[in-house]
Design a protein around this motif. Sequence first.
Motif, PDB file in Angstrom:
ATOM      1  N   TYR A 175     -19.161 -83.308 -12.719  1.00 33.92           N
ATOM      2  CA  TYR A 175     -20.125 -83.004 -13.765  1.00 33.92           C
ATOM      3  C   TYR A 175     -19.474 -83.246 -15.120  1.00 33.92           C
ATOM      4  O   TYR A 175     -18.247 -83.273 -15.233  1.00 33.92           O
ATOM      5  CB  TYR A 175     -20.619 -81.547 -13.684  1.00 33.92           C
ATOM      6  N   LEU A 176     -20.314 -83.443 -16.137  1.00 31.37           N
ATOM      7  CA  LEU A 176     -19.843 -83.621 -17.507  1.00 31.37           C
ATOM      8  C   LEU A 176     -20.784 -82.923 -18.467  1.00 31.37           C
ATOM      9  O   LEU A 176     -21.970 -82.769 -18.178  1.00 31.37           O
ATOM     10  CB  LEU A 176     -19.799 -85.114 -17.884  1.00 31.37           C
ATOM     11  N   THR A 177     -20.270 -82.536 -19.638  1.00 32.67           N
ATOM     12  CA  THR A 177     -21.107 -82.025 -20.722  1.00 32.67           C
ATOM     13  C   THR A 177     -21.629 -83.223 -21.520  1.00 32.67           C
ATOM     14  O   THR A 177     -21.047 -84.319 -21.451  1.00 32.67           O
ATOM     15  CB  THR A 177     -20.306 -81.108 -21.664  1.00 32.67           C
ATOM     16  N   PRO A 178     -22.676 -83.028 -22.321  1.00 33.57           N
ATOM     17  CA  PRO A 178     -23.141 -84.133 -23.171  1.00 33.57           C
ATOM     18  C   PRO A 178     -22.049 -84.674 -24.091  1.00 33.57           C
ATOM     19  O   PRO A 178     -21.958 -85.894 -24.281  1.00 33.57           O
ATOM     20  CB  PRO A 178     -24.283 -83.489 -23.969  1.00 33.57           C
ATOM     21  N   SER A 179     -21.206 -83.802 -24.621  1.00 35.38           N
ATOM     22  CA  SER A 179     -20.110 -84.259 -25.494  1.00 35.38           C
ATOM     23  C   SER A 179     -19.134 -85.153 -24.740  1.00 35.38           C
ATOM     24  O   SER A 179     -18.670 -86.170 -25.266  1.00 35.38           O
ATOM     25  CB  SER A 179     -19.355 -83.072 -26.083  1.00 35.38           C
ATOM     26  N   CYS A 211     -29.279 -80.847 -14.382  1.00 34.85           N
ATOM     27  CA  CYS A 211     -28.492 -79.950 -15.220  1.00 34.85           C
ATOM     28  C   CYS A 211     -28.154 -78.744 -14.356  1.00 34.85           C
ATOM     29  O   CYS A 211     -29.049 -78.118 -13.786  1.00 34.85           O
ATOM     30  CB  CYS A 211     -29.276 -79.536 -16.461  1.00 34.85           C
ATOM     31  N   LEU A 212     -26.888 -78.444 -14.227  1.00 37.34           N
ATOM     32  CA  LEU A 212     -26.438 -77.370 -13.344  1.00 37.34           C
ATOM     33  C   LEU A 212     -26.624 -75.976 -13.947  1.00 37.34           C
ATOM     34  O   LEU A 212     -26.681 -74.996 -13.218  1.00 37.34           O
ATOM     35  CB  LEU A 212     -24.959 -77.579 -12.989  1.00 37.34           C
ATOM     36  N   LEU A 266     -23.954 -78.600 -18.156  1.00 39.42           N
ATOM     37  CA  LEU A 266     -23.225 -79.495 -17.258  1.00 39.42           C
ATOM     38  C   LEU A 266     -24.222 -80.367 -16.502  1.00 39.42           C
ATOM     39  O   LEU A 266     -25.168 -79.850 -15.905  1.00 39.42           O
ATOM     40  CB  LEU A 266     -22.394 -78.678 -16.266  1.00 39.42           C
ATOM     41  N   TYR A 267     -23.999 -81.667 -16.538  1.00 36.16           N
ATOM     42  CA  TYR A 267     -24.890 -82.618 -15.874  1.00 36.16           C
ATOM     43  C   TYR A 267     -24.184 -83.288 -14.708  1.00 36.16           C
ATOM     44  O   TYR A 267     -22.997 -83.613 -14.782  1.00 36.16           O
ATOM     45  CB  TYR A 267     -25.377 -83.670 -16.871  1.00 36.16           C
ATOM     46  N   GLN A 268     -24.950 -83.500 -13.641  1.00 37.65           N
ATOM     47  CA  GLN A 268     -24.424 -84.094 -12.411  1.00 37.65           C
ATOM     48  C   GLN A 268     -25.421 -85.144 -11.924  1.00 37.65           C
ATOM     49  O   GLN A 268     -26.635 -84.958 -12.017  1.00 37.65           O
ATOM     50  CB  GLN A 268     -24.270 -82.984 -11.379  1.00 37.65           C
ATOM     51  N   ILE A 269     -24.902 -86.216 -11.378  1.00 45.88           N
ATOM     52  CA  ILE A 269     -25.749 -87.270 -10.828  1.00 45.88           C
ATOM     53  C   ILE A 269     -26.324 -86.803  -9.479  1.00 45.88           C
ATOM     54  O   ILE A 269     -25.660 -86.086  -8.733  1.00 45.88           O
ATOM     55  CB  ILE A 269     -24.954 -88.595 -10.697  1.00 45.88           C
ATOM     56  N   THR A 270     -27.562 -87.190  -9.190  1.00 43.41           N
ATOM     57  CA  THR A 270     -28.196 -86.856  -7.910  1.00 43.41           C
ATOM     58  C   THR A 270     -27.934 -87.971  -6.898  1.00 43.41           C
ATOM     59  O   THR A 270     -27.426 -89.042  -7.258  1.00 43.41           O
ATOM     60  CB  THR A 270     -29.720 -86.691  -8.081  1.00 43.41           C
TER      61      THR A 270
END
Length: 84
Positions: A26-30, A58-59, A68-72
């Motif tokens: 996961y990653l943050t937008p920044s 978005c987790l 935190l964003y993660q790919i599906t």
Amino acid sequence: MIKGISIIKNSEYRKKILLSLVDVNYLTPSEIAEKTKLRLNHVSNFLKDLKDNKLIVCLNEDEKRGRLYQITELGKKVAKENHG
């Protein structure tokens, strides 16, 4: 799947953002902005598009900061189709 491929082919920004999430948990937008060299406001706008099309999730949706964003799985298939 076809709609996902279409929105990625339609925007280099969406493609960069989606691909930035492929090999990470996961990653943050920044972090995405830093990794893709895109402006944070562009990243935020395109994250919404990708989320609406179920390519990412978005987790911690309830957080105002540090989301935190993660790919599906669908996102991974679309990224593979567009990146090889």
